[in-house]
Design an enzyme around this catalytic site. Structure first.
Site, PDB file in Angstrom:
ATOM      1  CD  GLU A  13      -2.780  -1.301   2.416  1.00  0.00           C
ATOM      2  OE1 GLU A  13      -3.851  -1.931   2.343  1.00  0.00           O
ATOM      3  OE2 GLU A  13      -2.329  -0.835   3.484  1.00  0.00           O
ATOM      4  N   GLY A  79     -12.984  -4.546   2.232  1.00  0.00           N
ATOM      5  CA  GLY A  79     -14.059  -5.381   1.717  1.00  0.00           C
ATOM      6  C   GLY A  79     -15.338  -4.578   1.590  1.00  0.00           C
ATOM      7  CG  MET A 176      -8.654  -5.628   9.427  1.00  0.00           C
ATOM      8  SD  MET A 176      -7.612  -7.079   9.127  1.00  0.00           S
ATOM      9  CE  MET A 176      -7.172  -7.546  10.794  1.00  0.00           C
ATOM     10  CG  ASP A 200     -12.381  -8.671   0.308  1.00  0.00           C
ATOM     11  OD1 ASP A 200     -13.358  -8.740   1.086  1.00  0.00           O
ATOM     12  OD2 ASP A 200     -11.311  -8.133   0.606  1.00  0.00           O
TER      13      ASP A 200
END
Length: 232
Positions: A13, A79, A176, A200
């Site tokens: 990232e 996600g 997270m 995802d």
């Protein structure tokens, strides 16, 4: 703004951002490497925080205390929690909260941090608005959404867990680190924005989709961050 802190949880990232920087110094603190220098003509500190909310909060506090950043941008992948948001699309935070905070037995709503004066942490509107405009310009092939980002110390890969998070919090995506970065920024009075590219669907297909789409999602985030640095 004099200096911007840019946090990613993983090497993938931040490695392109660091490669594009004119790095003036690297400061090691709390097992993290803070790369300070110039990115797209602006002073920046780019750092990999590590995964999870504790790492993210520690990283943010160091950016404030040691580097005196004027704003924090958190870039990464997430996600999707919304059927309209497809893999590869980008979510820019309106607000951020902890979906795994549970003090219900003490009379607090699910997600509320006890004794905090807010339920969720509001992203800086100017930063978020510019981020959306930039993303639409530099990533014209995808959709961009403003919405709630929810965070917890778990990778969501179960349809029932996903549905429960959606019903409780109406989030747009789950990851997270964002809520910890948002909370630390809020406590220090520093503006922030959380940027998430979707890797995802946060359901039973997540463990298969994530590795396949991680690289493409990161590319969208990097283009957005570098474009945003040019206009703030």
């Amino acid at each position: 703004m004099k200096r911007i802190g840019i946090i990613g949880a993983m090497d993938v990232e931040v490695e392109k951002l660091k490669a594009d920087m004119k790095i003036e110094q690297i400061v090691k603190k709390a097992n993290m490497e803070f790369c300070q220098g110039e990115l797209k003509g602006k002073q920046a500190v780019v750092v990999k925080s590590g995964i999870g909310k504790v790492n993210a909060a520690v990283c943010t506090q160091i950016l404030v205390d040691i580097f005196g950043v004027d704003a924090v941008i958190n870039t990464g992948i997430a996600g999707s929690l919304n059927a309209r948001i497809d893999i590869g699309d980008v979510v820019i935070s309106t607000d951020v909260l902890h979906h795994d905070m549970d003090a219900v037995n003490f009379g607090y709503p699910l997600g509320q941090i006890p004794q905090m004066d807010v339920f969720s942490f509001q992203a800086d509107e100017a930063l978020a608005g510019k981020a959306k405009e930039v993303c639409e310009r530099v990533n014209p092939e995808i959709k961009v959404f403003r919405g709630r980002v929810v965070s917890g110390d778990q990778f969501i890969a179960d349809k029932a867990v996903k549905q429960r998070i959606v019903e409780n919090f109406q989030g747009f995506c789950t990851e997270m680190e964002g809520a910890a970065i948002a909370q630390a920024s809020y406590l220090n009075g520093v503006p922030f924005v959380i940027v998430r590219a979707i890797s995802d669907k946060a359901d039973d297909s997540a463990t298969m989709d994530y590795p396949a789409f991680e690289k493409k999602a990161v590319e969208h985030s990097v283009r957005l961050i570098e474009g945003l640095m040019e206009v703030i």
